[in-house]
Design a protein around this motif. Structure first.
Motif, PDB file in Angstrom:
ATOM      1  N   LEU A 157      -0.823   5.806  -4.316  1.00  0.00           N
ATOM      2  CA  LEU A 157      -1.312   7.110  -4.757  1.00  0.00           C
ATOM      3  C   LEU A 157      -0.593   7.577  -6.016  1.00  0.00           C
ATOM      4  CD1 LEU A 157      -1.727   8.933  -1.337  1.00  0.00           C
ATOM      5  CD2 LEU A 157      -3.500   7.960  -2.787  1.00  0.00           C
ATOM      6  N   ASP A 158       0.708   7.205  -6.125  1.00  0.00           N
ATOM      7  CA  ASP A 158       1.446   7.549  -7.347  1.00  0.00           C
ATOM      8  C   ASP A 158       0.864   6.816  -8.547  1.00  0.00           C
ATOM      9  OD1 ASP A 158       3.166   9.342  -6.218  1.00  0.00           O
ATOM     10  OD2 ASP A 158       4.776   7.893  -5.880  1.00  0.00           O
ATOM     11  N   GLU A 159       0.647   5.498  -8.380  1.00  0.00           N
ATOM     12  CA  GLU A 159       0.160   4.689  -9.497  1.00  0.00           C
ATOM     13  C   GLU A 159      -1.229   5.119  -9.951  1.00  0.00           C
ATOM     14  OE1 GLU A 159       0.343   0.754  -7.974  1.00  0.00           O
ATOM     15  OE2 GLU A 159       2.539   0.646  -8.027  1.00  0.00           O
ATOM     16  N   LEU A 160      -2.060   5.564  -8.997  1.00  0.00           N
ATOM     17  CA  LEU A 160      -3.426   5.955  -9.332  1.00  0.00           C
ATOM     18  C   LEU A 160      -3.559   7.456  -9.582  1.00  0.00           C
ATOM     19  CD1 LEU A 160      -5.334   3.758  -6.705  1.00  0.00           C
ATOM     20  CD2 LEU A 160      -4.919   3.267  -9.122  1.00  0.00           C
ATOM     21  N   SER A 161      -2.409   8.158  -9.493  1.00  0.00           N
ATOM     22  CA  SER A 161      -2.400   9.617  -9.732  1.00  0.00           C
ATOM     23  C   SER A 161      -3.438  10.334  -8.874  1.00  0.00           C
ATOM     24  CB  SER A 161      -2.644   9.912 -11.230  1.00  0.00           C
ATOM     25  OG  SER A 161      -1.665   9.305 -12.043  1.00  0.00           O
ATOM     26  N   LEU A 162      -3.422  10.011  -7.585  1.00  0.00           N
ATOM     27  CA  LEU A 162      -4.435  10.559  -6.689  1.00  0.00           C
ATOM     28  C   LEU A 162      -3.932  11.709  -5.824  1.00  0.00           C
ATOM     29  CD1 LEU A 162      -6.207   7.289  -5.499  1.00  0.00           C
ATOM     30  CD2 LEU A 162      -7.013   8.943  -7.164  1.00  0.00           C
ATOM     31  N   TRP A 163      -2.647  12.061  -5.927  1.00  0.00           N
ATOM     32  CA  TRP A 163      -2.141  13.123  -5.066  1.00  0.00           C
ATOM     33  C   TRP A 163      -2.884  14.435  -5.290  1.00  0.00           C
ATOM     34  CZ3 TRP A 163       0.608  12.106  -1.014  1.00  0.00           C
ATOM     35  CH2 TRP A 163       1.441  10.964  -0.993  1.00  0.00           C
ATOM     36  N   ASP A 164      -3.107  14.814  -6.579  1.00  0.00           N
ATOM     37  CA  ASP A 164      -3.750  16.100  -6.881  1.00  0.00           C
ATOM     38  C   ASP A 164      -5.202  16.134  -6.427  1.00  0.00           C
ATOM     39  OD1 ASP A 164      -1.430  17.033  -7.938  1.00  0.00           O
ATOM     40  OD2 ASP A 164      -1.969  16.606 -10.028  1.00  0.00           O
ATOM     41  N   SER A 165      -5.820  14.940  -6.353  1.00  0.00           N
ATOM     42  CA  SER A 165      -7.237  14.900  -5.965  1.00  0.00           C
ATOM     43  C   SER A 165      -7.435  15.283  -4.504  1.00  0.00           C
ATOM     44  CB  SER A 165      -7.812  13.502  -6.214  1.00  0.00           C
ATOM     45  OG  SER A 165      -7.221  12.567  -5.330  1.00  0.00           O
ATOM     46  N   TYR A 197       6.031  -0.920   9.345  1.00  0.00           N
ATOM     47  CA  TYR A 197       5.465   0.430   9.314  1.00  0.00           C
ATOM     48  C   TYR A 197       5.973   1.181   8.082  1.00  0.00           C
ATOM     49  CZ  TYR A 197       4.566   5.269  10.758  1.00  0.00           C
ATOM     50  OH  TYR A 197       4.164   6.579  10.797  1.00  0.00           O
ATOM     51  N   LEU A 198       7.280   1.069   7.844  1.00  0.00           N
ATOM     52  CA  LEU A 198       7.840   1.723   6.669  1.00  0.00           C
ATOM     53  C   LEU A 198       7.234   1.163   5.390  1.00  0.00           C
ATOM     54  CD1 LEU A 198       9.870   2.949   8.668  1.00  0.00           C
ATOM     55  CD2 LEU A 198      11.677   2.485   6.999  1.00  0.00           C
ATOM     56  N   ALA A 199       7.090  -0.159   5.333  1.00  0.00           N
ATOM     57  CA  ALA A 199       6.512  -0.780   4.138  1.00  0.00           C
ATOM     58  C   ALA A 199       5.093  -0.288   3.903  1.00  0.00           C
ATOM     59  CB  ALA A 199       6.527  -2.295   4.289  1.00  0.00           C
ATOM     60  N   MET A 200       4.340  -0.089   4.980  1.00  0.00           N
ATOM     61  CA  MET A 200       2.978   0.416   4.860  1.00  0.00           C
ATOM     62  C   MET A 200       2.972   1.813   4.250  1.00  0.00           C
ATOM     63  SD  MET A 200       0.144   0.968   7.888  1.00  0.00           S
ATOM     64  CE  MET A 200       1.159   2.199   8.718  1.00  0.00           C
ATOM     65  N   LEU A 201       3.870   2.663   4.717  1.00  0.00           N
ATOM     66  CA  LEU A 201       3.935   4.016   4.176  1.00  0.00           C
ATOM     67  C   LEU A 201       4.376   4.005   2.720  1.00  0.00           C
ATOM     68  CD1 LEU A 201       5.551   6.044   7.111  1.00  0.00           C
ATOM     69  CD2 LEU A 201       3.138   5.671   6.609  1.00  0.00           C
ATOM     70  N   VAL A 202       5.393   3.195   2.422  1.00  0.00           N
ATOM     71  CA  VAL A 202       5.883   3.118   1.047  1.00  0.00           C
ATOM     72  C   VAL A 202       4.783   2.626   0.111  1.00  0.00           C
ATOM     73  CG1 VAL A 202       7.487   1.909  -0.492  1.00  0.00           C
ATOM     74  CG2 VAL A 202       8.298   2.821   1.683  1.00  0.00           C
ATOM     75  N   ASP A 203       4.053   1.614   0.539  1.00  0.00           N
ATOM     76  CA  ASP A 203       2.959   1.099  -0.282  1.00  0.00           C
ATOM     77  C   ASP A 203       1.890   2.162  -0.489  1.00  0.00           C
ATOM     78  OD1 ASP A 203       4.109  -1.336  -0.631  1.00  0.00           O
ATOM     79  OD2 ASP A 203       2.967  -2.369   0.928  1.00  0.00           O
ATOM     80  N   GLY A 204       1.621   2.955   0.542  1.00  0.00           N
ATOM     81  CA  GLY A 204       0.628   4.008   0.410  1.00  0.00           C
ATOM     82  C   GLY A 204       1.046   5.065  -0.596  1.00  0.00           C
ATOM     83  N   VAL A 205       2.328   5.451  -0.529  1.00  0.00           N
ATOM     84  CA  VAL A 205       2.838   6.432  -1.478  1.00  0.00           C
ATOM     85  C   VAL A 205       2.776   5.886  -2.897  1.00  0.00           C
ATOM     86  CG1 VAL A 205       4.919   7.657  -2.223  1.00  0.00           C
ATOM     87  CG2 VAL A 205       4.305   7.601   0.210  1.00  0.00           C
ATOM     88  N   LYS A 206       3.226   4.634  -3.080  1.00  0.00           N
ATOM     89  CA  LYS A 206       3.225   4.045  -4.420  1.00  0.00           C
ATOM     90  C   LYS A 206       1.810   3.900  -4.966  1.00  0.00           C
ATOM     91  CE  LYS A 206       7.537   1.417  -4.120  1.00  0.00           C
ATOM     92  NZ  LYS A 206       8.158   0.079  -4.153  1.00  0.00           N
TER      93      LYS A 206
END
Length: 604
Positions: free
Chosen positions: A125-133, A114-123
């Protein structure tokens, strides 16, 4: 193995087990193999990239360049810190939902996927710079300096399960199973769910692992079922088949952690049951009718739908079964052996079985005795029973004699006629005639339920190995057929060893077995040792006296051996064991006392 899935319910309202309205509190729900697409789910799961390992190590069989070792160490340290931060973030998130600090820390440290899933999701969005979208979607705007922990918490909130997936993984479910089960628990709060699971484990899974006994019984129940089944039994079979397909198979039913996981995966609505108003009363009722508290788990695992039934429905089924059978105080033992007796299909078949044996003129007492000993008979169709009873009839085993056979060895009815014929043929090959075989069947029917290769041939080999000639085997088996089903390692060899240590040779023992084959059936501590010690110590006779008269061990030490010895000793008479014990009371009294009977011994 395939099983009939047709339903069969009685339509006669006069019968004790007429169908009643289905009043189960909850219907068990099986997790679909292919869950609905994410856009149709009530929770807010979005497909993410496959989880990446939080910790990565360099293969030990490849040299690490010196220039890269420092970088690798830094990466490992960074990933370890990342894991710790992720656990802290999830722990804080769970505490916001009302979970205690201890529970939140335990869940966070035991839900790595579960933690790995969340970490992968955060990474991602970080890599694709999608947080601001996300602002355009009406979500909170993230500034570039927002920390890793806050992003993780936000990602966990967006999943919509409020931490239930992490908790379910922490109690043993795989991540995919935890996500599926969480769909059915949207109305449950996490603290309530945690409390419910703790109570369930305490109530149903407090015992130790059983070493595969539950799994063995589950296989037997499946293999010996040959009748149309109801929905509850069908759900149970599906549960068994899912577990059998996994590593460890049905033996894992006896493992508390594994069995809890499998039960929740197949019956997720179990977590919707009220512990206080439903689960505890059902458990207490099972205990009150004779199920040991530590074995309630066995009944639930072998027949899970029972835990969903309204307790009044269970009482009605128990009461109806008792009205048909002769069991009452032993009902708990019977239910523990075969929990399916509370299913409608088994109860309907029970009535058919009673009618069948009544037509065969088998005494009802023998039928009840057979069912108490081997309740799996209730899952056997009457057409299959008819094949076996006809085969018994060809051997002259019918009516009352058949009742004697099935009361001693009811599992014979679940074998195939060909298997019975093979045992008959084997015994004829050893030297028994058909009439002797018929008598052996009445005395020790277990022989005909035994494996020829694993049991019968091994006993023949044992007898010949100790010096019993093949020509003497028919006499040995005729006098004591139980030898053929005695355990060599735990029964026969220890008794052989004891007799040898007492001063007898292997040749002596073989001679004794040939003359008196029940010899090796006597308990060492209760029969052999006390009589040997009395013979040698008190009677002052050599142990070799029993070679000429091995039947000495068949007489009661207190009621016959001692009284007659003290009579002879008081008259200073010496005689052989055969003369001392082989005569009737009248003959002994006339020969050695000059009276018509033996008085009570003056010495003990």
């Amino acid at each position: 193995m395939s099983f009939s899935k047709s339903l069969r319910f009685s339509t006669n309202p006069a019968l004790p087990f007429s169908p009643i309205p289905y009043t189960s509190l909850f219907t068990p729900v099986f997790i679909p193999i292919n869950p609905p697409p994410p856009h149709k789910l009530p929770l807010k799961y979005q497909p993410l990239l496959p989880p990446k390992p939080l910790l990565v190590s360099s293969p030990s069989n490849q040299p690490t360049p010196a220039s890269a070792s420092g970088s690798l160490s830094n990466n490992q340290s960074s990933e370890t810190q990342e894991t710790q931060e992720a656990q802290e973030a999830i722990s804080q998130f769970l505490q916001q939902s009302g979970v205690s600090v201890a529970d939140s820390e335990s869940i966070a440290s035991n839900s790595p996927r579960y933690l790995a899933m969340l970490v992968d999701g955060v990474k991602e969005l970080d890599e694709l710079s999608l947080w601001d979208s996300w602002k355009s979607e009406g979500k909170e705007l993230f500034a570039g300096n927002v920390g890793f922990k806050k992003k993780l918490v936000y990602m966990a909130k967006e999943k919509g399960d409020n931490g239930k997936v992490a908790f379910l993984e922490s109690v043993g479910l795989s991540l995919s199973s935890a996500m599926n089960v969480a769909r059915y628990l949207s109305a449950e709060t996490l603290p309530c769910l945690i409390h419910k699971v703790k109570c369930m484990k305490e109530i149903l899974f407090a015992g130790s692992n059983d070493g595969g006994i539950i799994g063995k019984n589950a296989r037997r129940m499946m293999m010996q079922l040959s009748i149309p089944i109801d929905e509850e039994v069908q759900q149970t079979l599906s549960f068994f088949e899912k577990i059998e397909a996994r590593r460890g198979g049905l033996d894992m039913l006896g493992s508390n952690n594994a069995s809890f996981r499998y039960l929740i995966e197949s019956f997720p609505r179990l977590l919707l049951l009220s512990v206080e108003s439903h689960m505890k009363p059902v458990v207490e009722f099972l205990v009150n009718i004779g199920i040991p508290r530590e074995h309630v788990r066995d009944v639930v695992l072998l027949f899970p739908p029972i835990i969903f039934c309204n307790i009044e429905v269970i009482k009605l089924r128990v009461r109806g079964f008792k009205e048909l059978s002769a069991v009452d105080k032993d009902f708990g033992k019977l239910l523990l052996k075969y929990p399916w007796i509370l299913s409608t299909s088994i109860q309907e078949n029970y009535k058919a079985v009673l009618v069948f044996f009544s037509l065969e003129k088998v005494p009802i007492v023998s039928v009840h005795c057979a069912i108490k000993s081997w309740p799996h008979l209730l899952g056997c169709s009457t057409s299959k029973l008819k094949l076996m009873t006809e085969q018994f009839g060809e051997f002259g085993v019918q009516n009352k004699r058949l009742g004697q056979v099935i009361s001693k060895s009811p599992q014979l009815l679940l074998r195939k006629p060909q298997e019975l014929l093979e045992v008959m043929s084997f015994l004829e090959h050893v030297g028994l005639d058909k009439e002797t075989i018929r008598r052996v069947m009445g005395r020790c029917p277990e022989i005909f339920a035994s494996s020829i290769e694993k049991t019968l041939k091994r006993k023949i080999q044992f007898l010949t190995s100790i010096g019993v000639r093949r020509a003497h085997l028919p006499r040995v088996m005729r006098k004591y057929p139980e030898l053929l089903v005695s355990d060599v390692d735990r029964t026969l060899l220890p008794r052989m060893t004891y007799l040898k240590t007492s001063g007898l040779t292997g040749k002596d023992i073989a001679f004794m077995v040939r003359r008196f084959s029940p010899l090796l059936g006597y308990s060492i501590e209760q029969v052999l040792r006390p009589k040997v010690e009395f013979l040698v110590t008190t009677m002052e006779k050599p142990i070799t006296d029993v070679v000429d008269y091995p039947r000495y061990f068949s007489y009661s030490l207190e009621k016959k051996i001692k009284p007659r010895f003290w009579v002879l000793k008081g008259r200073n008479v010496e005689c052989s064991l055969k003369d001392m014990l082989g005569r009737s009371d009248e003959e002994f009294a006339a020969e050695y006392m000059g009276v018509g009977s033996i008085p009570s011994p003056a010495h003990q």
